[in-house]
Design a protein around this motif. Structure first.
Motif, PDB file in Angstrom:
ATOM      1  N   LEU A  23      96.857  -1.133  37.356  1.00 50.61           N
ATOM      2  CA  LEU A  23      97.353  -0.349  36.405  1.00 50.61           C
ATOM      3  C   LEU A  23      96.931  -1.038  35.024  1.00 50.61           C
ATOM      4  CD1 LEU A  23     100.863   0.852  37.482  1.00 50.61           C
ATOM      5  CD2 LEU A  23      98.661   2.072  37.696  1.00 50.61           C
ATOM      6  N   GLY A  24      96.401  -0.313  34.186  1.00 51.38           N
ATOM      7  CA  GLY A  24      96.159  -0.673  32.946  1.00 51.38           C
ATOM      8  C   GLY A  24      96.989  -0.562  31.914  1.00 51.38           C
ATOM      9  N   GLY A  25      97.332  -1.467  30.846  1.00 48.88           N
ATOM     10  CA  GLY A  25      98.448  -1.175  29.724  1.00 48.88           C
ATOM     11  C   GLY A  25      97.849  -1.014  28.672  1.00 48.88           C
ATOM     12  N   SER A  26      98.482  -0.865  27.711  1.00 48.66           N
ATOM     13  CA  SER A  26      98.229  -0.520  26.277  1.00 48.66           C
ATOM     14  C   SER A  26      97.280  -1.719  25.826  1.00 48.66           C
ATOM     15  CB  SER A  26      99.410  -0.472  25.230  1.00 48.66           C
ATOM     16  OG  SER A  26     100.084  -1.365  25.207  1.00 48.66           O
ATOM     17  N   GLY A  27      96.247  -1.624  24.957  1.00 51.40           N
ATOM     18  CA  GLY A  27      95.208  -2.823  24.622  1.00 51.40           C
ATOM     19  C   GLY A  27      94.785  -3.549  25.653  1.00 51.40           C
ATOM     20  N   GLY A  28      94.560  -2.884  27.013  1.00 49.84           N
ATOM     21  CA  GLY A  28      93.841  -3.652  27.908  1.00 49.84           C
ATOM     22  C   GLY A  28      94.542  -4.653  28.704  1.00 49.84           C
ATOM     23  N   LYS A  29      95.907  -4.697  28.512  1.00 52.42           N
ATOM     24  CA  LYS A  29      96.738  -5.808  28.983  1.00 52.42           C
ATOM     25  C   LYS A  29      97.165  -5.521  30.346  1.00 52.42           C
ATOM     26  CE  LYS A  29      99.189  -6.912  24.622  1.00 52.42           C
ATOM     27  NZ  LYS A  29     100.414  -6.652  23.755  1.00 52.42           N
ATOM     28  N   GLU A  30      97.127  -6.791  31.025  1.00 49.86           N
ATOM     29  CA  GLU A  30      97.199  -6.527  32.486  1.00 49.86           C
ATOM     30  C   GLU A  30      98.592  -6.334  32.880  1.00 49.86           C
ATOM     31  OE1 GLU A  30      93.851  -9.577  33.950  1.00 49.86           O
ATOM     32  OE2 GLU A  30      95.817 -10.271  33.981  1.00 49.86           O
ATOM     33  N   GLN A  31      98.990  -5.527  33.845  1.00 44.78           N
ATOM     34  CA  GLN A  31     100.353  -5.184  34.228  1.00 44.78           C
ATOM     35  C   GLN A  31     100.875  -5.828  35.539  1.00 44.78           C
ATOM     36  OE1 GLN A  31     102.138  -1.233  33.509  1.00 44.78           O
ATOM     37  NE2 GLN A  31     100.695  -0.707  31.895  1.00 44.78           N
ATOM     38  N   TRP A  32     101.648  -6.636  35.700  1.00 45.38           N
ATOM     39  CA  TRP A  32     101.750  -7.531  36.808  1.00 45.38           C
ATOM     40  C   TRP A  32     103.344  -6.938  37.275  1.00 45.38           C
ATOM     41  CZ3 TRP A  32      99.607 -12.586  38.319  1.00 45.38           C
ATOM     42  CH2 TRP A  32      98.502 -12.745  37.836  1.00 45.38           C
ATOM     43  N   LEU A  33     103.727  -7.333  38.286  1.00 40.91           N
ATOM     44  CA  LEU A  33     105.102  -7.187  38.606  1.00 40.91           C
ATOM     45  C   LEU A  33     105.865  -8.478  39.007  1.00 40.91           C
ATOM     46  CD1 LEU A  33     104.531  -4.224  41.165  1.00 40.91           C
ATOM     47  CD2 LEU A  33     105.514  -4.029  38.723  1.00 40.91           C
ATOM     48  N   LEU A  34     107.246  -8.305  38.557  1.00 40.52           N
ATOM     49  CA  LEU A  34     107.947  -9.904  39.020  1.00 40.52           C
ATOM     50  C   LEU A  34     108.826  -9.484  40.205  1.00 40.52           C
ATOM     51  CD1 LEU A  34     108.800 -12.918  38.437  1.00 40.52           C
ATOM     52  CD2 LEU A  34     110.413 -12.048  36.867  1.00 40.52           C
ATOM     53  N   ILE A  35     108.884  -9.822  41.177  1.00 42.89           N
ATOM     54  CA  ILE A  35     109.546  -9.892  42.431  1.00 42.89           C
ATOM     55  C   ILE A  35     110.439 -10.845  42.937  1.00 42.89           C
ATOM     56  CG2 ILE A  35     109.574  -8.541  44.694  1.00 42.89           C
ATOM     57  CD1 ILE A  35     106.811  -7.620  43.861  1.00 42.89           C
ATOM     58  N   LYS A  36     111.751 -10.762  43.083  1.00 45.68           N
ATOM     59  CA  LYS A  36     112.370 -11.893  43.723  1.00 45.68           C
ATOM     60  C   LYS A  36     112.330 -11.836  45.313  1.00 45.68           C
ATOM     61  CE  LYS A  36     115.607 -14.975  43.979  1.00 45.68           C
ATOM     62  NZ  LYS A  36     115.050 -15.412  45.207  1.00 45.68           N
ATOM     63  N   GLU A  37     111.990 -12.867  45.899  1.00 44.51           N
ATOM     64  CA  GLU A  37     112.046 -13.203  47.315  1.00 44.51           C
ATOM     65  C   GLU A  37     113.368 -13.083  47.910  1.00 44.51           C
ATOM     66  OE1 GLU A  37     109.429 -13.541  49.048  1.00 44.51           O
ATOM     67  OE2 GLU A  37     107.963 -13.651  47.399  1.00 44.51           O
ATOM     68  N   ARG A  38     113.419 -12.610  49.112  1.00 44.24           N
ATOM     69  CA  ARG A  38     114.693 -12.469  49.841  1.00 44.24           C
ATOM     70  C   ARG A  38     114.938 -13.713  50.468  1.00 44.24           C
ATOM     71  NH1 ARG A  38     115.784  -7.252  50.707  1.00 44.24           N
ATOM     72  NH2 ARG A  38     114.007  -5.732  50.699  1.00 44.24           N
ATOM     73  N   ASP A  39     115.892 -14.343  49.718  1.00 42.32           N
ATOM     74  CA  ASP A  39     116.538 -15.737  50.161  1.00 42.32           C
ATOM     75  C   ASP A  39     117.930 -15.542  49.873  1.00 42.32           C
ATOM     76  OD1 ASP A  39     116.905 -15.905  47.334  1.00 42.32           O
ATOM     77  OD2 ASP A  39     114.999 -17.028  47.343  1.00 42.32           O
ATOM     78  N   GLY A  40     118.716 -17.017  49.893  1.00 44.08           N
ATOM     79  CA  GLY A  40     120.161 -17.139  49.660  1.00 44.08           C
ATOM     80  C   GLY A  40     120.485 -17.026  48.417  1.00 44.08           C
ATOM     81  N   VAL A  41     119.556 -16.776  47.506  1.00 42.62           N
ATOM     82  CA  VAL A  41     120.341 -16.228  45.737  1.00 42.62           C
ATOM     83  C   VAL A  41     119.992 -15.010  45.577  1.00 42.62           C
ATOM     84  CG1 VAL A  41     120.233 -18.777  45.348  1.00 42.62           C
ATOM     85  CG2 VAL A  41     118.187 -17.660  45.229  1.00 42.62           C
ATOM     86  N   ALA A  42     119.120 -14.091  46.489  1.00 41.55           N
ATOM     87  CA  ALA A  42     118.812 -12.863  46.196  1.00 41.55           C
ATOM     88  C   ALA A  42     120.205 -11.877  46.139  1.00 41.55           C
ATOM     89  CB  ALA A  42     117.915 -12.074  47.085  1.00 41.55           C
ATOM     90  N   ARG A  43     120.367 -11.048  45.201  1.00 42.21           N
ATOM     91  CA  ARG A  43     121.499 -10.264  45.071  1.00 42.21           C
ATOM     92  C   ARG A  43     121.120  -8.890  44.884  1.00 42.21           C
ATOM     93  NH1 ARG A  43     125.830 -13.581  43.103  1.00 42.21           N
ATOM     94  NH2 ARG A  43     126.985 -11.880  42.920  1.00 42.21           N
ATOM     95  N   SER A  44     121.881  -7.915  45.220  1.00 41.23           N
ATOM     96  CA  SER A  44     121.750  -6.410  44.881  1.00 41.23           C
ATOM     97  C   SER A  44     122.007  -6.433  43.594  1.00 41.23           C
ATOM     98  CB  SER A  44     122.829  -5.883  45.964  1.00 41.23           C
ATOM     99  OG  SER A  44     122.932  -4.390  45.627  1.00 41.23           O
ATOM    100  N   ALA A  45     121.272  -5.359  43.049  1.00 41.21           N
ATOM    101  CA  ALA A  45     121.061  -4.868  41.462  1.00 41.21           C
ATOM    102  C   ALA A  45     122.664  -4.230  41.555  1.00 41.21           C
ATOM    103  CB  ALA A  45     120.221  -4.240  40.932  1.00 41.21           C
ATOM    104  N   GLN A  46     123.006  -3.445  42.221  1.00 41.13           N
ATOM    105  CA  GLN A  46     124.281  -2.851  42.207  1.00 41.13           C
ATOM    106  C   GLN A  46     125.461  -3.796  42.338  1.00 41.13           C
ATOM    107  OE1 GLN A  46     124.348  -0.284  45.606  1.00 41.13           O
ATOM    108  NE2 GLN A  46     123.328   1.471  44.421  1.00 41.13           N
TER     109      GLN A  46
END
Length: 521
Positions: free
Chosen positions: A144-167
């Motif tokens: 996906l392209g962002g405004s001004g041609g800025k790259e859009q990335w995604l930050l994702i938490k891995e499933r491990d012992g410190v992961a937590r549900s957002a709820q």
């Protein structure tokens, strides 16, 4: 080659903004990261990773999430200089990025591959070791392209012992404040990562800036002038020991433990979410001070941050507040870091070996040391083995002590091959005891006397007399629950002669072990 900071410099007037001008810098031994809370036109979080001498940067509108199901948008922005990593302040109006900047989290990161190559490929997998964020993460570039041609990335938490549900938990709401503000205000209290018990939802007060003072007060205890946040967090399910129990334990054993820590580097095994969660080993002071910890001379370990020392009960409890379970002590004092003052033999048995054979092995090691004329002291490891410690005068170099201990281990393995191994690896110690002499290498450490162990039950490394060996049933004979009773009833200190015993590794001893002959050959 284009200047990676040219866009950063072009957008700023450094006569008006307090931001650092900076330049491309050489990397240190460990890569750093920072997350800055930026209250600009819209509140967002700037996520920065040290790569190739600059801070690669992404703006995350909603901030990081500990929920692997949340794929947080991360808009790639211009590189920032490494000097930006601890920048806090107000960028003036009509300047680029005008608004308040705070250091929300800071620490080190470890790439799972080549960071430059993976960054260019558009997928970075890494682990964070910060004050709030830890464990595995992924940054992935989208199409996906962002405004001004800025790259859009995604930050994702891995499933491990410190992961937590957002709820269940929103870390940006639960821990909204700067991690540096306490340092600058003189308050030594620090945030541990997402300070709520892993098995329960956070109290409503933890999810808002307007937390009730009375509710917050219930979540703290004060010991040795240190605030213990979330004292009821369970650190070990087997014993039921809480964070408060750990702090009280270290307060209780401080008079016995501190003589073995003073004036020497101390390393911490921290388990902020309890021993079932993420563990990490801390050898150096970072920017986020632990209450009472003393900074040693940086020249002791060139190229790294300053080593740490613990001199009093205040510092012991301060370490417990930051999730420390284990304490490890260097085998040399800070004033003669090049000359160890003890030699350690770590008897590491096959898990299936009966305890009686482990005890027999310890007596055989002692017998050889006695033959050599070396007095030795015994301690349980708190885990599965025993440690035999030989106090030394401070005249031998690390390499000499390592070579001597190796010769002792190899002689035992050659004369008693059915019981001992001097080679690492599980395949080499089947129904045997591995004599680990590698704890005598330069700057090596051993778990400290009276330290808890990050194992179910929270066993303790306990000094014992040789005459007590037959009366104990294992290396974790004493635990966080039972060790205080031993101290209350102990009639004499089994290590009372330790500090008065200083011994040399003589030429006759080396000849007895064949060290000189081997070198001559």
């Amino acid at each position: 080659m284009p200047d990676k900071l040219s866009a950063y410099h072009a957008k700023r007037n450094f006569r008006l903004t307090p931001e650092p001008a900076g330049e491309i810098a050489m990397p240190g031994e460990r890569l750093r990261f920072v997350v800055q809370k930026h209250d600009a036109r819209r509140l967002h979080y700037d996520f920065r990773l040290e790569i190739g001498g600059t801070l690669k940067s992404w703006a995350i509108p909603k901030g990081p999430s500990l929920d692997p199901a949340d794929k947080r948008l991360a808009v790639h922005v211009e590189d920032h200089p490494l000097g930006y990593i601890d920048f806090e302040g107000d960028i003036p109006e009509r300047q680029y990025g005008a608004g308040r900047v705070e250091v929300w989290d800071i620490g080190h990161w470890e790439p799972q591959g080549d960071p430059q190559r993976d960054y260019e490929a558009g997928k970075l997998k890494f682990r964070l070791d910060g004050e709030k964020l830890q464990g595995g993460w992924t940054l992935v570039r989208t199409r996906l392209g962002g405004s001004g041609g800025k790259e859009q990335w995604l930050l994702i938490k891995e499933r491990d012992g410190v992961a937590r549900s957002a709820q269940e938990y929103d870390i940006t709401e639960a821990l909204p404040d700067s991690v540096l503000q306490d340092v600058r205000s003189g308050n030594s209290r620090r945030h541990a990562p997402h300070e709520t018990p892993a098995r329960s939802k956070p109290a409503p007060a933890a999810r808002t800036r307007k937390a009730s003072p009375r509710k917050e007060e219930k979540r703290r205890e004060r010991i040795e002038d240190v605030d213990i946040t979330h004292p009821d967090r369970v650190m070990d399910t087997e014993s039921g020991a809480t964070k408060l129990d750990v702090a009280r334990y270290y307060q209780r054993v401080a008079p016995c433990l501190l003589p073995f820590l003073r004036k020497r580097p101390v390393y911490l095994l921290r388990c902020p979410e309890g021993i079932a969660g993420e563990h990490f080993f801390q050898k150096h002071i970072n920017r986020l001070a632990i209450a009472g910890i003393r900074k040693l001379d940086p020249s002791l370990d060139p190229g790294h941050g300053p080593l740490m020392a613990i001199e009093d009960a205040h510092a012991l409890v301060g370490a417990a507040q930051m999730g420390t379970v284990e304490l490890h002590a260097c085998n040399a004092a800070a004033d003669r870091i090049d000359r160890p003052d003890c030699m350690v033999f770590d008897l590491d048995p096959d898990p299936g070996l009966p305890w009686a054979r482990v005890a027999e092995g310890a007596r055989l090691v002692k017998a050889l040391l006695d033959e050599l004329g070396l007095a030795s002291f015994l301690k349980t490891s708190g885990g599965k083995g025993l440690h035999i410690v030989v106090p030394l005068s401070r005249r031998h170099a690390w390499d000499d002590v390592t070579a001597f201990s190796q010769a002792v281990a190899e002689q035992l393995a050659s004369t008693q091959p059915e019981l001992f191994s001097a080679k690492m690896g599980e395949q080499n110690r089947v129904r045997k005891i591995f004599i680990d002499y590698m704890r005598n290498r330069r700057h090596a450490s051993t778990v400290a006397l009276y330290s808890l162990r990050a194992r179910p039950g929270l066993g303790v490394a306990v000094p014992i007399g040789w005459d007590e060996l037959d009366s104990i049933g294992g290396a974790a004979e004493w635990t966080i629950r039972t060790l205080p009773a031993r101290l209350d009833t102990l009639k004499s200190d089994p290590w009372q002669d330790y500090f008065g015993t200083r011994q040399n590794l003589t030429a006759a001893m080396k000849d007895r072990l064949g060290i000189r002959k081997t070198r001559a050959a």
